[in-house]
Structures are given as structure tokens and as C-alpha cells.
Design an enzyme around this catalytic site. Sequence first.
Site, short mmCIF file in Angstrom:
data_model
loop_
_atom_site.label_atom_id
_atom_site.label_comp_id
_atom_site.label_asym_id
_atom_site.label_seq_id
_atom_site.Cartn_x
_atom_site.Cartn_y
_atom_site.Cartn_z
N ASP A 1 0.87 -1.18 0.00
CA ASP A 1 0.00 0.00 0.00
C ASP A 1 0.91 1.23 0.00
O ASP A 1 1.35 1.67 -1.05
CB ASP A 1 -0.90 -0.10 1.24
CG ASP A 1 -2.00 0.93 1.27
OD1 ASP A 1 -2.13 1.70 0.31
OD2 ASP A 1 -2.75 0.98 2.27
N ARG B 1 -10.38 -13.80 5.84
CA ARG B 1 -9.16 -14.36 5.24
C ARG B 1 -9.45 -15.64 4.46
O ARG B 1 -8.74 -15.99 3.53
CB ARG B 1 -8.12 -14.70 6.32
CG ARG B 1 -7.55 -13.50 7.03
CD ARG B 1 -6.32 -13.93 7.83
NE ARG B 1 -5.95 -12.95 8.84
CZ ARG B 1 -5.21 -11.87 8.63
NH1 ARG B 1 -4.77 -11.62 7.42
NH2 ARG B 1 -4.91 -11.05 9.60
P1 5GP Z 1 1.83 -0.55 3.81
O1 5GP Z 1 2.85 -0.67 4.91
O2 5GP Z 1 2.40 -0.85 2.43
O3 5GP Z 1 1.08 0.75 3.84
O4 5GP Z 1 0.69 -1.59 4.12
C1 5GP Z 1 0.85 -2.89 3.93
C2 5GP Z 1 -0.05 -3.68 4.86
O5 5GP Z 1 -1.30 -3.03 5.11
C3 5GP Z 1 -0.38 -4.98 4.20
O6 5GP Z 1 0.56 -5.96 4.54
C4 5GP Z 1 -1.77 -5.27 4.74
O7 5GP Z 1 -1.64 -5.96 5.96
C5 5GP Z 1 -2.38 -3.93 5.01
N1 5GP Z 1 -3.28 -3.51 3.92
C6 5GP Z 1 -3.08 -2.51 3.03
N2 5GP Z 1 -4.11 -2.39 2.18
C7 5GP Z 1 -5.01 -3.33 2.53
C8 5GP Z 1 -6.31 -3.72 2.03
O8 5GP Z 1 -6.86 -3.18 1.07
N3 5GP Z 1 -6.92 -4.75 2.66
C9 5GP Z 1 -6.36 -5.41 3.72
N4 5GP Z 1 -7.05 -6.40 4.24
N5 5GP Z 1 -5.15 -5.07 4.23
C10 5GP Z 1 -4.48 -4.05 3.64
#
Ligand code: 5GP
Length: 179
Positions: free
Chosen positions: A103, A165
Amino acid sequence: MQVLDKEFELYITHEEILNKVKALAEELNKDYNGKCPIMVCILNGAFIFAADLVREVNFPVEIGFMKYSSYVGLDTVGIVDKVADLAQDVKGRDIIVVEDIIDTGYTMERILRDFKEKGAASVKVACLLQKPKKLITNIKVDYCALDIKNEFIVGYGLDYNGHGRNLKDIYILSPDDND
Ligand code: 5GP
Ligand code: MG
């Protein structure tokens, strides 16, 4: 599809996911021919993706698990904690980090830094999903099965507050529920 208090809509079918996972595995098969990497599944979200992916690769491979949790502060600065470490020694090894979704990239930035400090020979990123427009860190995503919209999704390992999940398909938050 109802998950806890939210309504979700079908977004990516199980069949399409498996086709994309196979295509990603083909890329790995070309790049890791003759090597023996450790594929590191980032818990919890990547457990189903990793299980499907490792069964599609044709090079010798070790599997490992790590767990991180990310907290988003009052602003958009993510604070990421390592909750469980890898059992294997990674010094001099080729690492493929297997992650569910990228993300902002804060989680992956932290993971990559940890592997560099441990002296891995190479570290590549294989993710199931990426929200490209939201990436705000400077990380390189080497392999990605699917690009998606900037909406919240569940299923195929990904959760909403611990639920969803086990859904085979991937679902996206309904526009009506997006408040
Ligand atoms: P980042 O550190 O890249 O912002 O976020 C990564 C983590 O956020 C992912 O490993 C996941 O756990 C969570 N995450 C980000 N977007 C989503 C989403 O659309 N759905 C879900 N279930 N988790 C997300
Ligand atoms: Mg995750």
C-alpha cells in the site's frame, strides 16, 4: 458479501488470482533457475498466496515465515514492528519476500532494511497485490501479480479486523459502505 459490519463486492475471482499467481511463478522460474532461495512469507496476510506460489515454482526452495504489524499514526507515517523473526540464517542467501499487498510501502521498506542488515546476498519482493497510486516510499516491487484500485479489499488471506481471510475470491468494499 457481509464481513462483520461492512458490505463487500466480488472483485477478483479465485480462478483469475490463480492464473496471475502462476504467471508470477513463471517469472520466478526464469530468474531463479539454478538457485535455491528462501521464500519468506509475511504473516498473516500472505499465507494463502505463499502456499499457492511455492507450489508453482520449479527450483529448489526453502520456506520461512516472519510477522510484522503496522500501525498508522495520526498522520500518514507508518510505524512498523517486527513481531516474529525468521528461523533461518539469511547470510549470503537469496531472499524472495512474499507479501500480500503493498500500500504505502512502509512495511516493505522496513522488511528490506532488516534483510540488508542480516547480510542477505539478494532480496526481491513478490507481492500479490499493489495499490500503485498509494506508494509513498521508494521501494522496488520486483514481482506483482495484480494491480488494484485504491480501495480496501478482503479475501484470499487478507482480512477486515481478523475476518474474511478464508474467502476464496477477493472482495472490495462496497461504494455505499465507503465512509
Ligand atoms: P503498507 O505498509 O504498504 O502501507 O501496508 C501494507 C499492509 O497493510 C499490508 O501488509 C496489509 O496488511 C495492510 N493492507 C493494506 N491495504 C489493505 C487492504 O486493502 N486490505 C487489507 N485487508 N489489508 C491491507
Ligand atoms: Mg500484511
